[in-house]
Design an enzyme around this catalytic site. Structure first.
Site, PDB file in Angstrom:
ATOM      1  N   GLY A   6       0.826  -1.212   0.000  1.00 27.07           N
ATOM      2  CA  GLY A   6       0.000   0.000   0.000  1.00 27.07           C
ATOM      3  C   GLY A   6       0.855   1.255   0.000  1.00 27.07           C
ATOM      4  O   GLY A   6       2.088   1.206   0.121  1.00 27.07           O
ATOM      5  N   LEU A  30       1.194   3.705   2.227  1.00 25.67           N
ATOM      6  CA  LEU A  30       1.981   3.867   3.453  1.00 25.67           C
ATOM      7  C   LEU A  30       2.877   2.652   3.693  1.00 25.67           C
ATOM      8  O   LEU A  30       4.071   2.800   3.980  1.00 25.67           O
ATOM      9  CB  LEU A  30       1.043   4.066   4.660  1.00 25.67           C
ATOM     10  N   ALA A  35      -5.742  -2.088   5.387  1.00 34.43           N
ATOM     11  CA  ALA A  35      -7.128  -1.683   5.629  1.00 34.43           C
ATOM     12  C   ALA A  35      -7.877  -1.754   4.316  1.00 34.43           C
ATOM     13  O   ALA A  35      -7.274  -1.828   3.243  1.00 34.43           O
ATOM     14  CB  ALA A  35      -7.182  -0.246   6.165  1.00 34.43           C
ATOM     15  N   THR A  48      -7.628   7.167  10.885  1.00 35.81           N
ATOM     16  CA  THR A  48      -7.887   8.214   9.890  1.00 35.81           C
ATOM     17  C   THR A  48      -8.450   9.501  10.503  1.00 35.81           C
ATOM     18  O   THR A  48      -9.151   9.449  11.520  1.00 35.81           O
ATOM     19  CB  THR A  48      -8.890   7.698   8.839  1.00 35.81           C
ATOM     20  N   ASP A  49      -8.160  10.620   9.819  1.00 30.72           N
ATOM     21  CA  ASP A  49      -8.765  11.906  10.198  1.00 30.72           C
ATOM     22  C   ASP A  49     -10.280  11.885   9.984  1.00 30.72           C
ATOM     23  O   ASP A  49     -11.013  12.667  10.586  1.00 30.72           O
ATOM     24  CB  ASP A  49      -8.122  13.050   9.393  1.00 30.72           C
ATOM     25  N   TYR A  53     -16.630   3.597   5.725  1.00 32.11           N
ATOM     26  CA  TYR A  53     -15.177   3.551   5.943  1.00 32.11           C
ATOM     27  C   TYR A  53     -14.820   4.162   7.298  1.00 32.11           C
ATOM     28  O   TYR A  53     -14.141   3.540   8.115  1.00 32.11           O
ATOM     29  CB  TYR A  53     -14.466   4.314   4.819  1.00 32.11           C
ATOM     30  N   LYS A  90     -13.385   2.362  10.678  1.00 29.64           N
ATOM     31  CA  LYS A  90     -12.060   2.738  11.193  1.00 29.64           C
ATOM     32  C   LYS A  90     -12.160   3.169  12.659  1.00 29.64           C
ATOM     33  O   LYS A  90     -11.288   2.848  13.469  1.00 29.64           O
ATOM     34  CB  LYS A  90     -11.438   3.858  10.351  1.00 29.64           C
TER      35      LYS A  90
HETATM   36  N1  LIG Z   1      -4.217   7.400   2.088  1.00 30.76           N
HETATM   37  C1  LIG Z   1      -4.625   8.293   3.011  1.00 30.76           C
HETATM   38  O1  LIG Z   1      -4.517   9.516   2.865  1.00 30.76           O
HETATM   39  C2  LIG Z   1      -5.218   7.805   4.298  1.00 30.76           C
HETATM   40  C3  LIG Z   1      -5.957   8.725   5.042  1.00 30.76           C
HETATM   41  C4  LIG Z   1      -6.404   8.348   6.282  1.00 30.76           C
HETATM   42  C5  LIG Z   1      -6.130   7.073   6.764  1.00 30.76           C
HETATM   43  N2  LIG Z   1      -5.461   6.183   6.010  1.00 30.76           N
HETATM   44  C6  LIG Z   1      -5.178   4.871   6.574  1.00 30.76           C
HETATM   45  O2  LIG Z   1      -3.810   4.580   6.383  1.00 30.76           O
HETATM   46  C7  LIG Z   1      -3.626   3.178   6.217  1.00 30.76           C
HETATM   47  C8  LIG Z   1      -2.853   2.910   4.934  1.00 30.76           C
HETATM   48  O3  LIG Z   1      -3.584   3.459   3.854  1.00 30.76           O
HETATM   49  P1  LIG Z   1      -3.030   3.349   2.360  1.00 30.76           P
HETATM   50  O4  LIG Z   1      -3.585   4.516   1.624  1.00 30.76           O
HETATM   51  O5  LIG Z   1      -1.566   3.091   2.391  1.00 30.76           O
HETATM   52  O6  LIG Z   1      -3.837   2.057   1.882  1.00 30.76           O
HETATM   53  P2  LIG Z   1      -3.700   1.237   0.523  1.00 30.76           P
HETATM   54  O7  LIG Z   1      -2.712   1.873  -0.396  1.00 30.76           O
HETATM   55  O8  LIG Z   1      -5.080   0.979   0.017  1.00 30.76           O
HETATM   56  O9  LIG Z   1      -3.072  -0.127   1.030  1.00 30.76           O
HETATM   57  C9  LIG Z   1      -3.793  -0.993   1.853  1.00 30.76           C
HETATM   58  C10 LIG Z   1      -3.006  -2.265   1.946  1.00 30.76           C
HETATM   59  O10 LIG Z   1      -3.701  -3.198   2.790  1.00 30.76           O
HETATM   60  C11 LIG Z   1      -3.737  -4.451   2.127  1.00 30.76           C
HETATM   61  N3  LIG Z   1      -4.891  -5.206   2.585  1.00 30.76           N
HETATM   62  C12 LIG Z   1      -6.189  -4.850   2.525  1.00 30.76           C
HETATM   63  N4  LIG Z   1      -6.972  -5.831   3.021  1.00 30.76           N
HETATM   64  C13 LIG Z   1      -6.128  -6.830   3.396  1.00 30.76           C
HETATM   65  C14 LIG Z   1      -6.332  -8.118   3.968  1.00 30.76           C
HETATM   66  N5  LIG Z   1      -7.548  -8.583   4.242  1.00 30.76           N
HETATM   67  N6  LIG Z   1      -5.237  -8.902   4.224  1.00 30.76           N
HETATM   68  C15 LIG Z   1      -3.998  -8.443   3.929  1.00 30.76           C
HETATM   69  N7  LIG Z   1      -3.757  -7.237   3.390  1.00 30.76           N
HETATM   70  C16 LIG Z   1      -4.815  -6.447   3.124  1.00 30.76           C
HETATM   71  C17 LIG Z   1      -3.840  -4.063   0.652  1.00 30.76           C
HETATM   72  O11 LIG Z   1      -3.542  -5.150  -0.185  1.00 30.76           O
HETATM   73  P3  LIG Z   1      -4.376  -5.332  -1.577  1.00 30.76           P
HETATM   74  O12 LIG Z   1      -4.270  -4.031  -2.293  1.00 30.76           O
HETATM   75  O13 LIG Z   1      -3.668  -6.440  -2.254  1.00 30.76           O
HETATM   76  O14 LIG Z   1      -5.783  -5.679  -1.171  1.00 30.76           O
HETATM   77  C18 LIG Z   1      -2.807  -2.957   0.605  1.00 30.76           C
HETATM   78  O15 LIG Z   1      -1.494  -3.481   0.577  1.00 30.76           O
HETATM   79  C19 LIG Z   1      -5.023   2.575   6.249  1.00 30.76           C
HETATM   80  O16 LIG Z   1      -5.264   2.104   7.550  1.00 30.76           O
HETATM   81  C20 LIG Z   1      -5.936   3.733   5.932  1.00 30.76           C
HETATM   82  O17 LIG Z   1      -7.212   3.547   6.503  1.00 30.76           O
HETATM   83  C21 LIG Z   1      -5.021   6.517   4.771  1.00 30.76           C
END
Ligand SMILES: NC(=O)c1ccc[n+]([C@@H]2O[C@H](COP(=O)([O-])OP(=O)(O)OC[C@H]3O[C@@H](n4cnc5c(N)ncnc54)[C@H](OP(=O)(O)O)[C@@H]3O)[C@@H](O)[C@H]2O)c1
Length: 307
Positions: free
Chosen positions: A11, A13, A71, A112-113, A135, A139
């Site tokens: 992902g 992060l 997530a 998350t915010d 979502y 969370k």
């Molecule tokens: N991006 C933002 O600005 C933002 C904002 C607020 C909070 N967050 C939080 O930050 C965290 C990281 O976000 P991100 O944007 O980096 O997310 P992302 O790019 O969507 O990556 C999520 C990762 O989790 C893996 N995953 C999902 N379900 C899974 C499962 N059942 N078993 C194993 N792996 C699983 C995905 O794999 P697959 O793709 O193969 O399913 C992917 O590697 C999350 O907790 C998100 O809620 C992000």
């Protein structure tokens, strides 16, 4: 050398975090789809929400620190499958937090915010959340489950952008990809947020772990901006035409899930405990630009398994 387990290691992060940690530590990354190749850390492929999988991963990797970034993080996907969203975003982190506590390891959870409804802004950790979407609700349920199962956990509420594996995961990449191709895009003038460069977030998480912080921390940029203004700042930095960005209201976008309008989070607690403010928006964009110039974005794309 510490043994880290990073979930969601493909992902936005998780990949940036696992790569940084692997420079000096022993890292195992968990991914869902088999899409990584050539990473400088061990990779396990599994669906962590399936019975027995999280247990197997912990027994195999014996981590001292787990950073749980995995997530169901696509907001509109959660609206379409709320049962799975609850399983992945709430039940899973609760179970991991409990197992990690039983092992005597440290649990760091990423939230998350968007737990706030965005009606007032200026949110502190003690403000009462009011999530608007599936979502955000799942969370928040994840935060509650983590603290109930393992009160020594650290929870970071984040918002970030950066370079990702496929080059399409973050808002900054959306602006970069379109503007660099001369395509017009919409930028929301009425959605405020505090975006942190993912590499800055990684540095903060490493410091927070080293300091042994526990509990809830707002871990975002010390400055706020609208999504439209963020696009303009990115365009200026890269020398793209700012006239390609249309100023629109989020209400005109036809999004499935409700969005919080003002996610201005106060980071004073973290600044106090780390002894310095979190990075501002321009410094993040400067580094985002420099990383691209130095080939970092290309390096990330190189970890994508062909096919
Ligand atoms: N991006 C933002 O600005 C933002 C904002 C607020 C909070 N967050 C939080 O930050 C965290 C990281 O976000 P991100 O944007 O980096 O997310 P992302 O790019 O969507 O990556 C999520 C990762 O989790 C893996 N995953 C999902 N379900 C899974 C499962 N059942 N078993 C194993 N792996 C699983 C995905 O794999 P697959 O793709 O193969 O399913 C992917 O590697 C999350 O907790 C998100 O809620 C992000």
């Amino acid at each position: 050398m510490t043994r880290f387990l990073v979930t969601g290691a493909s992902g936005l992060l998780g990949l940036n975090l696992a790569l940084k940690l692997a420079e000096t530590h022993n890292v195992t990354g968990v991914i869902h789809q088999p899409e990584l190749t050539g990473t400088p850390f061990e990779v396990l492929v599994t669906d962590l929400s399936l019975p027995g999988e999280a247990e197997w991963v912990l027994e195999h990797s014996l981590p001292e620190v787990i950073i749980h970034t995995a997530a169901m993080a696509i907001v509109d996907d959660c609206e379409k499958d709320p049962t799975r969203a609850l399983s992945v975003n709430a039940d899973l982190p609760g179970r991991l937090a409990r197992m990690t506590g039983e092992m005597g390891a440290r649990f760091i959870h990423i939230s998350t915010d968007a737990v706030f409804d965005g009606k007032k802004g200026g949110y502190r950790e003690e403000d009462i959340p009011n999530p608007l979407s599936t979502y955000a609700r799942t969370k928040l349920a994840g935060e509650i489950a983590v603290m109930a199962e393992n009160p020594e956990s650290l929870i970071a509420r984040v918002n970030f952008y950066g370079w990702s594996l496929r080059g399409t995961r973050s808002l900054a990449e959306f602006f970069f990809n379109n503007l660099s191709a001369g395509k017009a895009v919409n930028g929301f003038r009425d959605v405020m947020f505090c975006p942190l460069l993912v590499n800055d977030l990684v540095e903060l998480l490493i410091k927070m772990n080293e300091k042994g912080l526990t509990g809830l921390y707002h871990t975002v940029s010390s400055e706020k901006t609208s999504k439209y203004e963020f696009g303009l700042a990115l365009a200026k930095k890269f020398g793209f035409d700012p006239g390609l960005i249309n100023s629109v209201s989020v209400n005109e976008a036809g999004l499935v899930a409700a969005r919080s309008l003002n996610l201005d989070l106060v980071t004073a607690k973290l600044a106090e405990d780390l002894g310095s403010p979190t990075p501002g928006i321009q410094s993040g964009l400067d580094t985002f630009f420099n990383l691209n110039q130095s080939g970092y974005a290309e390096r990330l794309h190189g970890f994508l398994e062909a096919g």
